[in-house]
Design a protein around this motif. Structure first.
Motif, PDB file in Angstrom:
ATOM      1  N   UNK A 115       0.835  -1.208   0.000  1.00 15.98           N
ATOM      2  CA  UNK A 115       0.000   0.000   0.000  1.00 15.98           C
ATOM      3  C   UNK A 115       0.865   1.252   0.000  1.00 15.98           C
ATOM      4  N   UNK A 116       1.927   1.225   0.794  1.00 13.14           N
ATOM      5  CA  UNK A 116       2.832   2.378   0.841  1.00 13.14           C
ATOM      6  C   UNK A 116       3.461   2.616  -0.532  1.00 13.14           C
ATOM      7  N   UNK A 117       3.873   1.551  -1.204  1.00  9.07           N
ATOM      8  CA  UNK A 117       4.464   1.689  -2.531  1.00  9.07           C
ATOM      9  C   UNK A 117       3.463   2.298  -3.513  1.00  9.07           C
ATOM     10  N   UNK A 118       2.198   1.878  -3.418  1.00  9.17           N
ATOM     11  CA  UNK A 118       1.171   2.421  -4.306  1.00  9.17           C
ATOM     12  C   UNK A 118       1.040   3.935  -4.120  1.00  9.17           C
ATOM     13  N   UNK A 119       0.957   4.379  -2.854  1.00  8.98           N
ATOM     14  CA  UNK A 119       0.802   5.816  -2.607  1.00  8.98           C
ATOM     15  C   UNK A 119       2.039   6.588  -3.044  1.00  8.98           C
ATOM     16  N   UNK A 120       3.213   5.995  -2.903  1.00  6.78           N
ATOM     17  CA  UNK A 120       4.430   6.636  -3.404  1.00  6.78           C
ATOM     18  C   UNK A 120       4.354   6.827  -4.911  1.00  6.78           C
ATOM     19  N   UNK A 121       3.895   5.799  -5.610  1.00  2.44           N
ATOM     20  CA  UNK A 121       3.779   5.866  -7.060  1.00  2.44           C
ATOM     21  C   UNK A 121       2.767   6.921  -7.505  1.00  2.44           C
ATOM     22  N   UNK A 122       1.793   7.198  -6.619  1.00  2.00           N
ATOM     23  CA  UNK A 122       0.783   8.208  -6.937  1.00  2.00           C
ATOM     24  C   UNK A 122       1.231   9.623  -6.581  1.00  2.00           C
ATOM     25  N   UNK A 123       2.457   9.751  -6.062  1.00  2.00           N
ATOM     26  CA  UNK A 123       2.995  11.081  -5.792  1.00  2.00           C
ATOM     27  C   UNK A 123       2.921  11.537  -4.351  1.00  2.00           C
ATOM     28  N   UNK A 124       2.531  10.657  -3.439  1.00  3.00           N
ATOM     29  CA  UNK A 124       2.466  11.017  -2.016  1.00  3.00           C
ATOM     30  C   UNK A 124       3.842  10.862  -1.377  1.00  3.00           C
ATOM     31  N   UNK A 125       4.135  11.720  -0.418  1.00  2.00           N
ATOM     32  CA  UNK A 125       5.380  11.634   0.338  1.00  2.00           C
ATOM     33  C   UNK A 125       5.109  10.758   1.566  1.00  2.00           C
ATOM     34  N   UNK A 126       5.306   9.460   1.416  1.00  2.00           N
ATOM     35  CA  UNK A 126       4.910   8.517   2.460  1.00  2.00           C
ATOM     36  C   UNK A 126       6.033   7.508   2.691  1.00  2.00           C
ATOM     37  N   UNK A 127       6.210   7.140   3.962  1.00  2.00           N
ATOM     38  CA  UNK A 127       7.242   6.154   4.280  1.00  2.00           C
ATOM     39  C   UNK A 127       6.779   5.274   5.431  1.00  2.00           C
ATOM     40  N   UNK A 128       7.443   4.157   5.567  1.00  2.00           N
ATOM     41  CA  UNK A 128       7.085   3.183   6.601  1.00  2.00           C
ATOM     42  C   UNK A 128       7.534   3.664   7.981  1.00  2.00           C
ATOM     43  N   UNK A 129       6.651   3.500   8.962  1.00  2.00           N
ATOM     44  CA  UNK A 129       7.042   3.705  10.356  1.00  2.00           C
ATOM     45  C   UNK A 129       7.640   2.395  10.873  1.00  2.00           C
ATOM     46  N   UNK A 130       8.549   2.511  11.816  1.00  2.00           N
ATOM     47  CA  UNK A 130       9.219   1.323  12.329  1.00  2.00           C
ATOM     48  C   UNK A 130       8.257   0.458  13.148  1.00  2.00           C
TER      49      UNK A 130
END
Length: 450
Positions: free
Chosen positions: A330-345
């Protein structure tokens, strides 16, 4: 036929009132509410030919509760030669053709064969699921007779559906009755619902020793005391975030605006079917150790593409979103859509560590506009094990907004009391702490019967 039966005065009006569709009885232990519901039912079925349905969540509990209570009253009234009780199937039959049938919600398929039920009594209704309640409403039907549903219960948490349906539901912004008004007036009629509140003091047949036993609960179990002695809804268990409070939205924004260097964060917990997508904007006052929650997005059954459209503003602002690390796809999808998103530990024990981190804030202030966050966190309590001990990383509900806060605060640490003590002290080699520089007024010594 003249029937004489002594009753508790506080229930006299209730027994003979059949002007409303719903009757909601809540009260403490030993208040005799179930007894008077059973008596009300018997008197009505003697007067009119009706079929009544008596329900509990678990069928096996009915015989020793509702069925036994009805039989006791019939014998006491000297009607046991006219009103017949059968064990299999469990029924009560009246001389005029009336009957009482018994069902458990643990066997919902058995409800399908029920016809022409004009009265339903749900005993301990707080134990029945909300879907079950709605199913029973559908079974309450008769071509000519008036329809009535009687619900009796001891008070439980305000998270329970009974409170949200019959009193107020902050998430859905519905308000019917303030429970405090009911505790004061004892009987209230609102929206075709007859409300009745009772305590052990209302039962004139109780021995004094029983009430004294209920009073003793105050010394060792304050939650049970509220339920059993006071008969009031509330919070069951130990609150996770006692420093949490909701304030008007403009006050929260104003407070954030007054922070010299606010730390802005965004946290995202993913969900779909029964869980929720919870996206929160947070602001931290690091100096005062206050966490502010001022914006939320909260929806379920949303595919990633639909969610991306609804939170598109984050693409333009490029705010860093810290999200649930268990959903890399899901995180990868939002990144591909242009969102600045990363995994929390996430790591073994991270739930407990994140909970402790949030608890270290002196205050947690949430905008009243974030209705789902308020609903989940204001009365969030710890789960308990079989010995009654709290489980520090499990809760009474699955709080998606709490998880969003965990992720949003990833990488930020709230200094605990020990850390603050030494941070506010001056050391001299060989002499330890020689001066306390803390301005915290609380840090005067460098941190200091059923």
């Amino acid at each position: 036929m003249l029937i004489e039966k002594e009753v508790n005065p506080s229930f006299e009006d209730f027994i003979f009132d059949w002007d409303h569709k719903f009757y909601f009885l809540v009260g403490g232990y030993g208040s005799s509410k179930s007894y008077h519901v059973a008596l009300k039912l018997i008197l009505k079925l003697l007067q009119e030919k009706r079929t009544a349905l008596v329900v509990r969540e678990v069928f096996d509990t009915i015989r020793d509760s509702c069925y036994s209570l009805l039989e006791e009253i019939v014998i006491d009234m000297g009607l046991d030669t006219r009103i017949k009780f059968t064990a299999s199937p469990m029924q009560v039959r009246f001389p005029n053709g009336s009957k009482i049938i018994f069902k458990g919600m643990d066997k919902p398929s058995k409800l399908k064969s029920i016809n022409n039920v004009s009265i339903v009594w749900i005993e301990e209704c707080s134990e029945v699921k909300y879907e079950g309640f709605k199913e029973l409403l559908g079974r309450l039907r008769h071509p000519s007779l008036s329809l009535h549903m009687i619900l009796s219960t001891n008070p439980v948490s305000k998270d329970n559906w009974t409170y949200k349906h019959f009193f107020k539901n902050e998430k859905k912004k519905t308000f019917i009755l303030d429970d405090e008004e009911l505790y004061k007036k004892r009987i209230v009629v609102r929206n075709n619902t007859y409300y009745h509140h009772s305590l052990a003091d209302d039962n004139l047949f109780l021995p004094k020793s029983y009430i004294e036993q209920l009073e003793e609960l105050k010394t060792y179990d304050i939650d049970l005391y509220r339920i059993a002695r006071k008969g009031r809804f509330g919070i069951n268990g130990r609150r996770v975030l006692p420093q949490f409070e909701a304030r008007p939205h403009y006050e929260v924004l104003q407070a954030i605006g007054n922070i010299k260097n606010p730390i802005k964060r965004v946290g995202f917990d993913f969900g779909f079917e029964d869980s929720y997508n919870a996206l929160l904007r947070l602001a931290v006052d690091d100096k005062e150790k206050i966490l502010y929650i001022y914006w939320e997005y909260y929806k379920n059954q949303m595919t990633d593409d639909r969610t991306a459209i609804e939170i598109a503003e984050f693409k333009s602002t490029q705010e860093l979103i810290r999200a649930d690390g268990a959903e890399p796809k899901t995180i990868k999808y939002f990144n591909q859509q242009g969102f600045n998103i990363r995994r929390a530990k996430k790591f073994p024990g991270s739930r407990l560590q994140n909970t402790k981190k949030v608890k270290r804030f002196k205050k947690i202030i949430c905008s009243e506009d974030c209705i789902n966050t308020v609903d989940e966190l204001k009365d969030l309590t710890y789960a308990v094990d079989k010995n009654g001990e709290i489980i520090e990383d499990e809760f009474n509900i699955d709080p998606h907004t709490f998880s969003a806060i965990w992720y949003g605060l990833d990488g930020y640490e709230v200094a605990d009391i020990k850390e603050q003590k030494y941070a506010n002290s001056v050391y001299e080699k060989g002499k330890g702490v020689i001066k306390n520089t803390s301005t915290d007024p609380y840090n005067r010594k460098g941190g200091s019967v059923f």
